[in-house]
Design a protein around this motif. Structure first.
Motif, short mmCIF file in Angstrom:
data_model
loop_
_atom_site.label_atom_id
_atom_site.label_comp_id
_atom_site.label_asym_id
_atom_site.label_seq_id
_atom_site.Cartn_x
_atom_site.Cartn_y
_atom_site.Cartn_z
N ILE A 13 42.14 79.19 21.04
CA ILE A 13 40.94 79.99 20.73
C ILE A 13 40.95 80.36 19.25
O ILE A 13 39.91 80.33 18.59
N TYR A 14 42.12 80.67 18.73
CA TYR A 14 42.27 80.96 17.30
C TYR A 14 41.77 79.77 16.48
O TYR A 14 40.99 79.93 15.54
N LYS A 15 42.19 78.57 16.84
CA LYS A 15 41.77 77.36 16.11
C LYS A 15 40.27 77.14 16.25
O LYS A 15 39.60 76.76 15.28
N GLU A 16 39.70 77.40 17.44
CA GLU A 16 38.25 77.28 17.62
C GLU A 16 37.50 78.19 16.66
O GLU A 16 36.51 77.78 16.05
N TYR A 17 37.96 79.41 16.54
CA TYR A 17 37.31 80.35 15.62
C TYR A 17 37.44 79.88 14.17
O TYR A 17 36.49 79.97 13.39
N LEU A 18 38.62 79.38 13.79
CA LEU A 18 38.78 78.88 12.42
C LEU A 18 37.89 77.68 12.15
O LEU A 18 37.33 77.55 11.05
N ASP A 19 37.72 76.82 13.14
CA ASP A 19 36.79 75.69 12.99
C ASP A 19 35.37 76.18 12.77
O ASP A 19 34.63 75.64 11.95
N LYS A 20 34.99 77.23 13.51
CA LYS A 20 33.66 77.82 13.33
C LYS A 20 33.52 78.43 11.94
O LYS A 20 32.46 78.31 11.31
N VAL A 21 34.57 79.08 11.48
CA VAL A 21 34.55 79.67 10.13
C VAL A 21 34.24 78.59 9.10
O VAL A 21 33.35 78.74 8.26
N ASN A 22 34.98 77.49 9.18
CA ASN A 22 34.78 76.40 8.23
C ASN A 22 33.39 75.80 8.34
O ASN A 22 32.76 75.49 7.33
N TYR A 23 32.91 75.63 9.56
CA TYR A 23 31.57 75.09 9.78
C TYR A 23 30.51 76.01 9.16
O TYR A 23 29.64 75.55 8.41
N TYR A 24 30.58 77.30 9.45
CA TYR A 24 29.58 78.24 8.93
C TYR A 24 29.65 78.37 7.41
O TYR A 24 28.62 78.47 6.75
N TYR A 25 30.86 78.37 6.86
CA TYR A 25 30.95 78.43 5.40
C TYR A 25 30.37 77.17 4.74
O TYR A 25 29.74 77.25 3.69
N HIS A 26 30.57 76.03 5.36
CA HIS A 26 29.98 74.80 4.82
C HIS A 26 28.45 74.89 4.86
O HIS A 26 27.77 74.53 3.89
N LYS A 27 27.91 75.35 5.98
CA LYS A 27 26.45 75.51 6.10
C LYS A 27 25.93 76.54 5.09
O LYS A 27 24.86 76.38 4.51
N LYS A 28 26.72 77.58 4.86
CA LYS A 28 26.35 78.60 3.86
C LYS A 28 26.27 77.97 2.48
O LYS A 28 25.33 78.20 1.72
N ASP A 29 27.26 77.15 2.14
CA ASP A 29 27.27 76.49 0.84
C ASP A 29 26.10 75.51 0.70
O ASP A 29 25.52 75.39 -0.39
N GLN A 30 25.74 74.84 1.77
CA GLN A 30 24.57 73.97 1.73
C GLN A 30 23.31 74.80 1.48
O GLN A 30 22.42 74.38 0.73
N SER A 31 23.23 75.97 2.09
CA SER A 31 22.08 76.86 1.88
C SER A 31 22.04 77.37 0.45
O SER A 31 20.97 77.50 -0.14
N THR A 32 23.22 77.63 -0.12
CA THR A 32 23.31 78.06 -1.51
C THR A 32 22.72 76.98 -2.43
O THR A 32 21.88 77.27 -3.28
N LEU A 33 23.18 75.75 -2.23
CA LEU A 33 22.69 74.66 -3.06
C LEU A 33 21.18 74.49 -2.89
O LEU A 33 20.46 74.30 -3.87
N ARG A 34 20.70 74.61 -1.67
CA ARG A 34 19.26 74.46 -1.43
C ARG A 34 18.47 75.54 -2.18
O ARG A 34 17.44 75.24 -2.79
N ALA A 35 18.96 76.77 -2.17
CA ALA A 35 18.28 77.86 -2.90
C ALA A 35 18.22 77.55 -4.40
O ALA A 35 17.19 77.71 -5.04
N ILE A 36 19.33 77.05 -4.92
CA ILE A 36 19.40 76.73 -6.34
C ILE A 36 18.50 75.55 -6.68
O ILE A 36 17.80 75.55 -7.69
N GLU A 37 18.50 74.54 -5.82
CA GLU A 37 17.64 73.37 -6.03
C GLU A 37 16.16 73.75 -6.01
O GLU A 37 15.37 73.21 -6.78
N LEU A 38 15.80 74.67 -5.12
CA LEU A 38 14.40 75.10 -5.04
C LEU A 38 13.94 75.76 -6.33
O LEU A 38 12.76 75.76 -6.65
N LEU A 39 14.89 76.31 -7.08
CA LEU A 39 14.58 76.91 -8.38
C LEU A 39 14.85 75.93 -9.52
O LEU A 39 14.76 76.30 -10.69
N ASP A 40 15.18 74.71 -9.15
CA ASP A 40 15.48 73.66 -10.13
C ASP A 40 16.56 74.09 -11.12
O ASP A 40 16.50 73.78 -12.31
N PHE A 41 17.54 74.87 -10.62
CA PHE A 41 18.67 75.36 -11.41
C PHE A 41 18.25 76.25 -12.58
O PHE A 41 19.02 76.49 -13.49
N TYR A 42 17.03 76.75 -12.53
CA TYR A 42 16.49 77.58 -13.60
C TYR A 42 16.86 79.05 -13.39
O TYR A 42 16.71 79.58 -12.28
#
Length: 183
Positions: free
Chosen positions: A89-118
């Motif tokens: 169960i500990y490993k399942e939670y850590l896998d979820k942590v990594n998954y959610y952080y990756h999705k968060k980073d994708q959302s970060t990049l999308r926000a920045i791209e929408l502003l064209d890095f300006y």
């Protein structure tokens, strides 16, 4: 999320978040309580991330959703590890942590791209954690002062450097107390 005609879902979500931030700043709740309350709100409101992210607000909303889910799963993983009884169960939670952080980073990049890095700036921040030192960076948006994002992602860091928005050196975080409080 339940929608009421005339209601702005972004306003509702971010008002709740701002309320919890103010409680944290005043010392009324701990970082752990902030995370638990945010997670409970997400569950209660049946909040889901946007599939189609075509504006800045949606990207930031998704960032906050994934960030809170990652933090909550990390919190749960620490609780499970403390008793050392359920390594699967500990490993399942850590896998979820990594998954959610990756999705968060994708959302970060999308926000920045929408502003064209300006009007975007990123830099490493001073932290008390040795694991995060010279690893955690902050991303700010000059036209959106309340939006302060963080990441440790190497691929995101590389992209920020490619686009010329990452500044070398280490600065104090704009939300230093939150960043450096353990949970």
């Amino acid at each position: 999320m339940k929608y009421t005609p005339g209601e702005n879902i972004f306003d509702k979500f971010f008002q709740q978040r701002q309320s919890l931030i103010q409680q944290f700043k005043k010392g009324d709740i701990s970082k752990k309580e902030y995370i638990e309350e945010s997670y409970a709100y997400i569950q209660r409101m049946n909040i889901k991330p946007f599939k189609r992210v075509d504006n800045f607000n949606k990207a930031i909303y998704n960032y906050q959703f994934y960030n809170m889910m990652a933090k909550y799963c990390y919190l749960k993983s620490k609780e499970i590890k403390k008793y050392d009884k359920h390594p699967d169960i500990y490993k399942e939670y850590l896998d979820k942590v990594n998954y959610y952080y990756h999705k968060k980073d994708q959302s970060t990049l999308r926000a920045i791209e929408l502003l064209d890095f300006y009007d975007v700036e990123a830099y490493y921040i001073k932290v008390t954690s040795s694991n995060l030192r010279e690893n955690l960076f902050e991303i700010i948006f000059k036209d959106h002062e309340q939006v302060i994002l963080h990441s440790r992602s190497e691929w995101l860091l590389d992209r920020l450097k490619e686009e010329g928005v990452f500044k070398e050196g280490i600065k104090k975080s704009l939300i230093e107390n939150y960043i450096n409080e353990k949970y």
